[in-house]
Motif scaffolding. Structure first.
Motif, PDB file in Angstrom:
ATOM      1  N   SER A   1       4.166   0.650   2.216  1.00 30.36           N
ATOM      2  CA  SER A   1       4.100  -0.363   3.264  1.00 30.36           C
ATOM      3  C   SER A   1       3.817  -1.714   2.640  1.00 30.36           C
ATOM      4  CB  SER A   1       2.990  -0.043   4.272  1.00 30.36           C
ATOM      5  OG  SER A   1       3.203   1.197   4.889  1.00 30.36           O
ATOM      6  N   CYS A   2       4.323  -2.750   3.280  1.00 36.14           N
ATOM      7  CA  CYS A   2       4.067  -4.122   2.828  1.00 36.14           C
ATOM      8  C   CYS A   2       3.801  -4.971   4.054  1.00 36.14           C
ATOM      9  CB  CYS A   2       5.246  -4.664   2.042  1.00 36.14           C
ATOM     10  SG  CYS A   2       5.111  -6.421   1.631  1.00 36.14           S
ATOM     11  N   ALA A   3       2.585  -5.445   4.162  1.00 34.95           N
ATOM     12  CA  ALA A   3       2.203  -6.295   5.282  1.00 34.95           C
ATOM     13  C   ALA A   3       2.270  -7.751   4.860  1.00 34.95           C
ATOM     14  CB  ALA A   3       0.792  -5.936   5.742  1.00 34.95           C
ATOM     15  N   ALA A   4       3.010  -8.529   5.614  1.00 35.97           N
ATOM     16  CA  ALA A   4       3.175  -9.946   5.321  1.00 35.97           C
ATOM     17  C   ALA A   4       2.334 -10.772   6.281  1.00 35.97           C
ATOM     18  CB  ALA A   4       4.641 -10.344   5.439  1.00 35.97           C
TER      19      ALA A   4
ATOM     20  N   VAL B   1       7.130  -4.273   6.310  1.00 33.79           N
ATOM     21  CA  VAL B   1       8.316  -3.568   5.839  1.00 33.79           C
ATOM     22  C   VAL B   1       7.869  -2.277   5.162  1.00 33.79           C
ATOM     23  CG1 VAL B   1       8.378  -4.779   3.615  1.00 33.79           C
ATOM     24  CG2 VAL B   1      10.476  -3.792   4.547  1.00 33.79           C
ATOM     25  N   TYR B   2       8.668  -1.245   5.352  1.00 34.77           N
ATOM     26  CA  TYR B   2       8.335   0.075   4.838  1.00 34.77           C
ATOM     27  C   TYR B   2       9.434   0.569   3.895  1.00 34.77           C
ATOM     28  CZ  TYR B   2       5.397  -0.104   8.998  1.00 34.77           C
ATOM     29  OH  TYR B   2       4.496  -0.489   9.959  1.00 34.77           O
TER      30      TYR B   2
ATOM     31  N   THR C   1      14.742   5.003   2.395  1.00 36.37           N
ATOM     32  CA  THR C   1      15.076   4.283   3.616  1.00 36.37           C
ATOM     33  C   THR C   1      14.118   3.118   3.783  1.00 36.37           C
ATOM     34  OG1 THR C   1      15.870   6.307   4.683  1.00 36.37           O
ATOM     35  CG2 THR C   1      15.370   4.421   6.102  1.00 36.37           C
ATOM     36  N   ILE C   2      14.676   1.935   3.937  1.00 36.99           N
ATOM     37  CA  ILE C   2      13.865   0.748   4.197  1.00 36.99           C
ATOM     38  C   ILE C   2      13.908   0.452   5.685  1.00 36.99           C
ATOM     39  CG2 ILE C   2      15.756  -0.887   3.765  1.00 36.99           C
ATOM     40  CD1 ILE C   2      13.644  -2.749   2.468  1.00 36.99           C
TER      41      ILE C   2
ATOM     42  N   SER D   1       0.848  -1.186   0.000  1.00 35.12           N
ATOM     43  CA  SER D   1       0.000   0.000   0.000  1.00 35.12           C
ATOM     44  C   SER D   1       0.881   1.233   0.000  1.00 35.12           C
ATOM     45  CB  SER D   1      -0.936   0.008   1.209  1.00 35.12           C
ATOM     46  OG  SER D   1      -0.192   0.012   2.404  1.00 35.12           O
ATOM     47  N   GLY D   2       0.285   2.355  -0.380  1.00 35.14           N
ATOM     48  CA  GLY D   2       0.996   3.625  -0.298  1.00 35.14           C
ATOM     49  C   GLY D   2       1.430   4.234  -1.610  1.00 35.14           C
ATOM     50  N   GLY D   3       1.193   3.572  -2.709  1.00 32.80           N
ATOM     51  CA  GLY D   3       1.592   4.143  -3.992  1.00 32.80           C
ATOM     52  C   GLY D   3       0.671   5.274  -4.408  1.00 32.80           C
TER      53      GLY D   3
END
Length: 114
Positions: free
Chosen positions: A21-24, A78-79, A68-69, A7-9
């Motif tokens: 953001s990436c939710a696993a 992960v962001y 920045t990751i 999400s976030g694009g």
């Protein structure tokens, strides 16, 4: 099985910032490497940044100093904080998870207007 949801694009002006953001979910290992890759039209998918469960990071030269990751192991998320965005950063950004097997998210479009 691991499921990744990005999400976030969206659309942003050059020089602006955006956070992905990436939710696993699923069988997540703290030993995994998570990261972001991107693919621009007509180009191959390329590495943007990766991060281990211990927080060791790796960046493509083209984004060093601007992106920045980070990773929240408690949230399995992960962001990617993207600053000073350039039109050449325009691409579909994919979340990646690697531990024994490799998984990809569906991708989120980032468009940087000049």
């Amino acid at each position: 099985q691991v499921n990744l949801v990005e999400s976030g694009g969206g659309l942003v002006q050059a020089g602006g910032s955006q956070r992905l953001s990436c939710a696993a979910s699923g069988r997540i290992s703290s030993l995994s490497i998570m990261g972001w890759y991107r693919q621009a039209p007509g180009k191959q998918r390329e590495l943007v940044a990766t991060i281990t469960g211990a927080g060791t990071t790796n960046y493509a030269d083209s984004v060093k100093g601007r992106f920045t990751i980070s990773r929240d192991n408690a949230k399995n998320t992960v962001y990617l904080q993207m600053n000073s965005l350039k039109p050449e950063d325009t691409a579909v950004y994919y979340c990646n998870y690697r531990w024994v097997l490799e998984y990809w998210g569906q991708g989120t479009q980032v468009t940087v207007s000049s």
